[in-house]
Design a protein around this motif. Sequence first.
Motif, PDB file in Angstrom:
ATOM      1  N   GLN A 280       0.827  -1.195   0.000  1.00 50.70           N
ATOM      2  CA  GLN A 280       0.000   0.000   0.000  1.00 50.70           C
ATOM      3  C   GLN A 280       0.870   1.257   0.000  1.00 50.70           C
ATOM      4  OE1 GLN A 280      -2.989  -0.862  -1.077  1.00 50.70           O
ATOM      5  NE2 GLN A 280      -4.110   0.184   0.552  1.00 50.70           N
ATOM      6  N   ALA A 281       1.941   1.243   0.805  1.00 53.50           N
ATOM      7  CA  ALA A 281       2.861   2.380   0.817  1.00 53.50           C
ATOM      8  C   ALA A 281       3.520   2.549  -0.546  1.00 53.50           C
ATOM      9  CB  ALA A 281       3.923   2.185   1.901  1.00 53.50           C
ATOM     10  N   ALA A 282       3.867   1.417  -1.180  1.00 51.38           N
ATOM     11  CA  ALA A 282       4.471   1.492  -2.514  1.00 51.38           C
ATOM     12  C   ALA A 282       3.487   2.072  -3.520  1.00 51.38           C
ATOM     13  CB  ALA A 282       4.928   0.101  -2.966  1.00 51.38           C
ATOM     14  N   ARG A 283       2.207   1.672  -3.398  1.00 49.21           N
ATOM     15  CA  ARG A 283       1.188   2.205  -4.316  1.00 49.21           C
ATOM     16  C   ARG A 283       1.057   3.714  -4.161  1.00 49.21           C
ATOM     17  NH1 ARG A 283      -3.774   3.777  -3.527  1.00 49.21           N
ATOM     18  NH2 ARG A 283      -3.783   3.008  -1.380  1.00 49.21           N
ATOM     19  N   ARG A 284       1.038   4.198  -2.915  1.00 48.27           N
ATOM     20  CA  ARG A 284       0.928   5.646  -2.691  1.00 48.27           C
ATOM     21  C   ARG A 284       2.184   6.360  -3.167  1.00 48.27           C
ATOM     22  NH1 ARG A 284      -0.707   3.578   2.295  1.00 48.27           N
ATOM     23  NH2 ARG A 284       1.133   4.440   3.345  1.00 48.27           N
ATOM     24  N   ALA A 285       3.347   5.728  -2.967  1.00 47.41           N
ATOM     25  CA  ALA A 285       4.596   6.336  -3.433  1.00 47.41           C
ATOM     26  C   ALA A 285       4.608   6.449  -4.949  1.00 47.41           C
ATOM     27  CB  ALA A 285       5.799   5.512  -2.948  1.00 47.41           C
ATOM     28  N   VAL A 286       4.131   5.398  -5.617  1.00 49.13           N
ATOM     29  CA  VAL A 286       4.054   5.440  -7.084  1.00 49.13           C
ATOM     30  C   VAL A 286       3.137   6.578  -7.533  1.00 49.13           C
ATOM     31  CG1 VAL A 286       3.184   4.208  -9.112  1.00 49.13           C
ATOM     32  CG2 VAL A 286       4.640   3.028  -7.465  1.00 49.13           C
ATOM     33  N   GLY A 287       2.061   6.805  -6.793  1.00 49.12           N
ATOM     34  CA  GLY A 287       1.158   7.908  -7.137  1.00 49.12           C
ATOM     35  C   GLY A 287       1.846   9.253  -7.041  1.00 49.12           C
ATOM     36  N   ARG A 288       2.646   9.464  -5.981  1.00 51.54           N
ATOM     37  CA  ARG A 288       3.356  10.745  -5.838  1.00 51.54           C
ATOM     38  C   ARG A 288       4.444  10.891  -6.895  1.00 51.54           C
ATOM     39  NH1 ARG A 288       2.451   9.227  -0.447  1.00 51.54           N
ATOM     40  NH2 ARG A 288       4.492   8.215  -0.303  1.00 51.54           N
ATOM     41  N   ILE A 289       5.113   9.780  -7.211  1.00 50.45           N
ATOM     42  CA  ILE A 289       6.119   9.828  -8.285  1.00 50.45           C
ATOM     43  C   ILE A 289       5.449  10.179  -9.601  1.00 50.45           C
ATOM     44  CG2 ILE A 289       7.726   8.423  -9.626  1.00 50.45           C
ATOM     45  CD1 ILE A 289       8.278   6.855  -7.026  1.00 50.45           C
ATOM     46  N   ARG A 290       4.300   9.564  -9.858  1.00 48.01           N
ATOM     47  CA  ARG A 290       3.570   9.846 -11.100  1.00 48.01           C
ATOM     48  C   ARG A 290       3.150  11.304 -11.162  1.00 48.01           C
ATOM     49  NH1 ARG A 290      -0.321   6.470 -10.434  1.00 48.01           N
ATOM     50  NH2 ARG A 290      -1.764   8.020  -9.570  1.00 48.01           N
ATOM     51  N   ASP A 291       2.736  11.873 -10.017  1.00 49.82           N
ATOM     52  CA  ASP A 291       2.321  13.276 -10.002  1.00 49.82           C
ATOM     53  C   ASP A 291       3.463  14.192 -10.435  1.00 49.82           C
ATOM     54  OD1 ASP A 291      -0.183  12.550  -9.142  1.00 49.82           O
ATOM     55  OD2 ASP A 291       0.228  12.930  -7.009  1.00 49.82           O
ATOM     56  N   VAL A 292       4.669  13.886  -9.988  1.00 47.30           N
ATOM     57  CA  VAL A 292       5.822  14.716 -10.384  1.00 47.30           C
ATOM     58  C   VAL A 292       6.154  14.498 -11.858  1.00 47.30           C
ATOM     59  CG1 VAL A 292       8.289  15.136 -10.014  1.00 47.30           C
ATOM     60  CG2 VAL A 292       6.777  14.787  -8.057  1.00 47.30           C
ATOM     61  N   LEU A 293       6.124  13.240 -12.295  1.00 45.91           N
ATOM     62  CA  LEU A 293       6.456  12.952 -13.695  1.00 45.91           C
ATOM     63  C   LEU A 293       5.425  13.526 -14.659  1.00 45.91           C
ATOM     64  CD1 LEU A 293       7.693   9.248 -13.426  1.00 45.91           C
ATOM     65  CD2 LEU A 293       9.077  11.299 -13.733  1.00 45.91           C
ATOM     66  N   GLU A 294       4.208  13.794 -14.151  1.00 44.47           N
ATOM     67  CA  GLU A 294       3.163  14.344 -15.027  1.00 44.47           C
ATOM     68  C   GLU A 294       3.141  15.865 -15.050  1.00 44.47           C
ATOM     69  OE1 GLU A 294      -0.444  12.591 -13.652  1.00 44.47           O
ATOM     70  OE2 GLU A 294      -0.155  10.710 -14.762  1.00 44.47           O
ATOM     71  N   VAL A 295       4.031  16.502 -14.262  1.00 46.59           N
ATOM     72  CA  VAL A 295       4.116  17.962 -14.310  1.00 46.59           C
ATOM     73  C   VAL A 295       4.573  18.381 -15.703  1.00 46.59           C
ATOM     74  CG1 VAL A 295       5.271  19.998 -13.391  1.00 46.59           C
ATOM     75  CG2 VAL A 295       4.588  18.158 -11.854  1.00 46.59           C
ATOM     76  N   ALA A 296       3.863  19.314 -16.276  1.00 48.13           N
ATOM     77  CA  ALA A 296       4.186  19.749 -17.643  1.00 48.13           C
ATOM     78  C   ALA A 296       5.567  20.394 -17.678  1.00 48.13           C
ATOM     79  CB  ALA A 296       3.129  20.730 -18.147  1.00 48.13           C
ATOM     80  N   PRO A 297       6.428  19.963 -18.584  1.00 47.21           N
ATOM     81  CA  PRO A 297       7.745  20.598 -18.697  1.00 47.21           C
ATOM     82  C   PRO A 297       7.630  21.977 -19.328  1.00 47.21           C
ATOM     83  CG  PRO A 297       7.453  19.007 -20.458  1.00 47.21           C
ATOM     84  CD  PRO A 297       6.243  18.890 -19.571  1.00 47.21           C
ATOM     85  N   LEU A 298       8.744  22.696 -19.322  1.00 44.85           N
ATOM     86  CA  LEU A 298       8.788  23.992 -19.980  1.00 44.85           C
ATOM     87  C   LEU A 298       8.427  23.803 -21.448  1.00 44.85           C
ATOM     88  CD1 LEU A 298       9.701  27.031 -19.763  1.00 44.85           C
ATOM     89  CD2 LEU A 298      11.918  26.257 -20.582  1.00 44.85           C
ATOM     90  N   PRO A 299       7.329  24.419 -21.912  1.00 46.41           N
ATOM     91  CA  PRO A 299       6.915  24.200 -23.309  1.00 46.41           C
ATOM     92  C   PRO A 299       7.993  24.660 -24.288  1.00 46.41           C
ATOM     93  CG  PRO A 299       5.172  25.275 -22.042  1.00 46.41           C
ATOM     94  CD  PRO A 299       6.403  25.319 -21.195  1.00 46.41           C
TER      95      PRO A 299
END
Length: 586
Positions: A299-318
């Motif tokens: 469960q902790a790994a699942r939540r960690a993956v969610g936070r990692i995904r949130d950062v990876l989904e941040v839009a880069p400098l266009p």
Amino acid sequence: MAGLLRPYRWSFATVVILQVIGAVAGLAPLLAVVELGRSLLAPGPIDHGHVWFIVIAGAVGLFVRLLFTAASSGIGHLLDGRVQLALRRHLAARLGGVLIGWLSRRRTGELAKVVGEDVSAVHPFIAHAPGELVSAFVVPLLSLVYLFTIDWRLTLITLIPVVLAVALVPLMMTPTRLREEKQFDAAMGQIASSVVEFVQGISVVKSFGDPGRAHRRFRTATDDFVGIYYRFVRGLSAIAAGMQLVLSPPFVLLVVLIGGTALITTGGLPPADLLPFLLLGLGLTAPVAALGHGFDALQAARRAVGRIRDVLEVAPLPEPAHPIAPQGHRVELRDVRFGYEDDREVLRGIDLVLKPGTVTAIVGPSGSGKSTLVQLLPRFFDPTHGSITLGGVDLRELSSHDLYRMVSFVFQDVRLLRASVADNIALAVPHADLDEVMHAARTANIHDRILELPRGYDTVLGQEAGLSGGEAQRIALARALLADAPVLVLDEATAFADPQTEQAVRQALAVLEGDRTILVIAHRLETVADADTVVMLDNGSIVERGRPAELLDRNGKFATFWRAHRSAVADELGTHDGVLQGDEHR
């Protein structure tokens, strides 16, 4: 995440296949004991050859299990190391490509937790979950097939502990539990952030005579965490205890013995057939129990993956599909508006022209939008309305390479790398030779101080030596001199300079001017006096602009601001002599 893990799919498949073989082979010793017991208890003479065959088959199965599960575990942990490295590299690449303004509005501790702790928390998901999931399904399935061939009624009775354990799982994923998990993670993030702030701010707070304030927020964060953790554990303890009880060997044996005794006494089951249920019944529950013990980690790994995904989904400098090269370095801001939040604008309708060869000073009270304005030029943020052009090209149509080749900046909050002094100065020009680095350092009046360091320009900052705020800012100024960018953004480069070096730094700025376009936030009157144009900001709008002497003659908001600032400086120095006497009469 699926895209990140796709290159490792064959490694995952190898881990699973090896674990399947090991799990199936692990049943051999149990089946060997069962068959051995049934052979020895059967009426008639004992077939010694058959008995030895069963013993050898069980031993071979045990060896195969150890061999293949060890190989699966080893490959799984190597795969985990590779995946964690890939995740951290992707996170570093994404954080390096997002808008710098996005980073500046995030807590260092929270981002450090994502890159450090959250990536490490994925370990159970990569290294253990494949094997445990395979064991939790393959072993019970094969065991059930075998037990059904002996007696289907006792097989169903043997499944009672597993059914009870599975029935408790939904209770661990109720909305209340999920909410407590989020609160737990948020509390951990608060602790990480408060530790960073505690370390960074303790010296400042202590200098003002209140050491307790430095760790008050950290203590509050830990107290909050303890309360949240207590509620979290209290809600799960009864469920976890119940699951451990129904999957425990004594409870499983009790259920099988009660059911088997009932069948044997009624003549529905031969006594020798009870043995496989006693042994394989434990085999049914052991993998499920192991999976239950690792449930929290998963469960902790699942939540960690969610936070990692949130950062990876941040839009880069266009980046523009077809970048346009700027023609010159004239900067224009046209009806620029910007707000960190949709319902609150920080800048309102800014129209401003920065001509090559001029210095434009931005002044205004705290909160007027000065820092936000200068951060738009190096594209830390993009305006929500209007445009900023460089050499006639909108900044959003420039490649980031061209932008940072033409725009350099020196801010008050200077961050130096844990690298040599020479590497810090040559950050924007890595191919610069030592003579060029030293020339830039001399111009920024930091060369002599560098020579006093243990290994001069080869000294690693933050490891072999440290620098004061003013010295760090002069390193940043030397970096800007070496970069030789035609547009320079300064957040008062003399803010931390001592009186002995302030004049030298101002001379360095004079060297910088030439044909450059310079935009500076002015906190000191000397900088305002040296500027070609002064822009007065108030509440996010330009209220006055012009040459310093002209604005003083108008006796408007700038003149009021000037007099207030001069009075504050005079009070600080214990004198009423203005810093620039007679400027009002220019």
